[in-house]
Design an enzyme around this catalytic site. Sequence first.
Site, PDB file in Angstrom:
ATOM      1  N   SER A   5       0.515  -0.834   0.000  1.00 12.78           N
ATOM      2  CA  SER A   5       0.000   0.000   0.000  1.00 12.78           C
ATOM      3  C   SER A   5       0.427   0.693   0.000  1.00 12.78           C
ATOM      4  O   SER A   5       0.250   0.467   0.532  1.00 12.78           O
ATOM      5  CB  SER A   5      -0.314   0.094  -0.159  1.00 12.78           C
ATOM      6  OG  SER A   5      -0.623   0.628  -0.240  1.00 12.78           O
ATOM      7  N   SER A 217      -3.388   0.661   0.282  1.00 10.89           N
ATOM      8  CA  SER A 217      -3.370  -0.600  -0.453  1.00 10.89           C
ATOM      9  C   SER A 217      -4.408  -1.532   0.161  1.00 10.89           C
ATOM     10  O   SER A 217      -4.920  -1.277   1.250  1.00 10.89           O
ATOM     11  CB  SER A 217      -1.995  -1.278  -0.372  1.00 10.89           C
ATOM     12  OG  SER A 217      -0.974  -0.442  -0.854  1.00 10.89           O
TER      13      SER A 217
END
Length: 763
Positions: A5, A217
Amino acid sequence: MTVGSMRIRAGIAVLLASASVAAAFPAQAAPGTDATITRTRFGIPHIKAKTFAGLGYGAAYAQAQDNICLLADAYMSVAGERSRFFGPDGAATIGVWPGKNIDNDVFYRTVLDDAALTAGFRRLAPDSRAVIDGWVAGYNRFLKDRAGRLPAACANQPWVRDITRLDVLRWANAFQLFASSAGLSVQIAQTRPPGTEPAKAAPATGAVASGEIMLGSNGWAFGGDATANGRGLVVGNPHFPWIGPNRFYQMHMTIAGKFDVAGAGIMGQPYIGIGFNKDVAWTHTVDTAVHMTLARLTLDPADPTVYLVDGKRMPMIRRQLSIPVKDGAPIVRTVYASRHGPIVSIPGTPYAWTRETAWAVRDANHNNMRAADNYLAFGRARTVDDLRAALTQHMGSGFINTIAADRGGASMFADITPAPNLSAERFAECGKRGDKLPNLYSRMYELDGSRSSCDWASDSAAPAPGLLPGREMVVQLRRDYVQNSNDSYRWTNPALPPVERAPMLGTDPGPLPDMRTRSGVQAIRAMLAAGKVDIDRGAAAMLSNKVFVADLVLGDLLQLCKRSGAPADACAALAKWDGKMEVDSRGGMLFSAFWMRVTNSGRNIWKTPFDPKDIVGTPASLDITGAAGDALLADLTAAAGLFKLLGVPLDAPLGQIQFAERGAERIPVSGGAWGGVLNWMGGLPTKGGFNVIHGSSYIQSVTFDDKGPVAKSILTYSQSSDPASPHHADQTREFAKKQLHRFPFTDAEIAADAIGQPLKLGK
């Protein structure tokens, strides 16, 4: 990666520019640098070597073939030389944070400590040192081979030059600061003592529409009890930049019988950051742990550059920087630092440098050179326990959770990252959670800098002084599933009992789960209710493009649309919307703009409050009565007005107005930025729509059979940033169809999928 992420949460519009790194000493030869590069479909390089130096050599050469201009820009930038080549006032991106070239140069010259980075390199394992030195030699070999024949974007440019080991170390540490002090880069660069030249106003945030930048993410890992084959399964979807050097790059690195790992890494870094080997797979998401603190310094009334510690006067460290400037005299800046780190001032906030108080930044990732050891250990791992051991020993994953599964059927969530070693008791005595500022990833965590007893504690079990040891951090092992979408470890799996860790490990007590967390848990529950999960069902769910919040509020919103004064055209568009962000969905982008405004308003919009026993279903239902309803209609009207201003039809198919520009080609892109869409996408306004610049990046779905890994993947923006490359848009077109493709791993699979002849590199 998150890397995750990671994501810029900018709603409809996100402003991001390119970014950067550079050189210092003569290039060093690396022994044993023979390597063979075999390219398969989409230009994915499979690098084989006999040594780790050879792996680094081949990996650098391959990345330079596809992205030399981005890599050269990166190395030049972290050397603090953007003003030298482009002038001081040009736009720069520092991590993902906007600033000017002079801000970039002052920041990196202030925070990157060449001597400490070199010392950190010397502490690495021999294989890690070899892969880095091999990288330097491979990059420079490419420049020699392609002299006079570089891509148009950087042909004959003086900032494209041989690199040294120090360039690679600077870039590696600059990336570790991505989610912490890089967010204060402009404020550090522009800080002045009170009573002197006033600091310049910080530039506008990169998020044009929302005024907020976020990183993120999604990562899911399924254990053997939840999968069709009884083995582990990982589905990863980091949200990262589509432009600039912080892009992922797919590759496969092999030393026969010793090392065999594939996946993707951040460009300029000689290892796989998210990936798999024959026994274990992993992905990352940006975590909620604290990676920097601000020390509140009590100043000497007679001198604002002297502070008090335990009643004793301590002069700030002053350092004068001379920044070379294109077509002009050098710019001289004086920067200040304390025992905690550089001084920062944010005018107009509680964090301004006054006659009484100054603020100093201490970053847990400062001089962190441990990623190479961390990720080579990941490449050798055979179980998720091996990953946990690597994280605990090295803490080389600077700001990211690890979500993983192995062929034995274990799944793991771990937030073991560099964080301040502050117990709940010490933080309660010495610190507080401060403000959340618009241009930062997380809120400020303040400490009393006037007392040495409030310093970060040291523990011999941690890999560096002042860090929280791994045993105090979070690891959760499951046979069903774990998931994370940048939320607290509290929401990893609703079946887990509540657990609380040190305050440096999480968000504020009692935060609501993010919409993507709720969306992910709902998607996982739906999959498991329908049967065991496999590689294709997992990927399809991650890319389902469902707008989670639409199920909660769309009916209420359409009811509100019956009110007199409601915007008829916007209401008509939403009435036809399917609740998704597919390329043929109509009205979804309008809803996204509306929901961005509602979320950023900070109003309490819910009728049904949050219930921690039902993290998916609550809060729910819009309050559409009276003034609350009027405010919602005002948000909808304003969202529709933005589209009219841009000349974008309210009910246009998403793929017509959200796209990736590749020359004259506009490739339709699904996904969205608001309301719990797992396939997160953010774009800049352009003629006729929005050009995607950030979001889903290296997507993988990985499990195992009796022979090794079974992996499908896609790199959404493709391997090469060079418009002349055949791999500049090929995977982007596949992503438009939401197609993942088998990643060849064995020799036979690579040979069957090979394009062109292998490239043999040697002395």
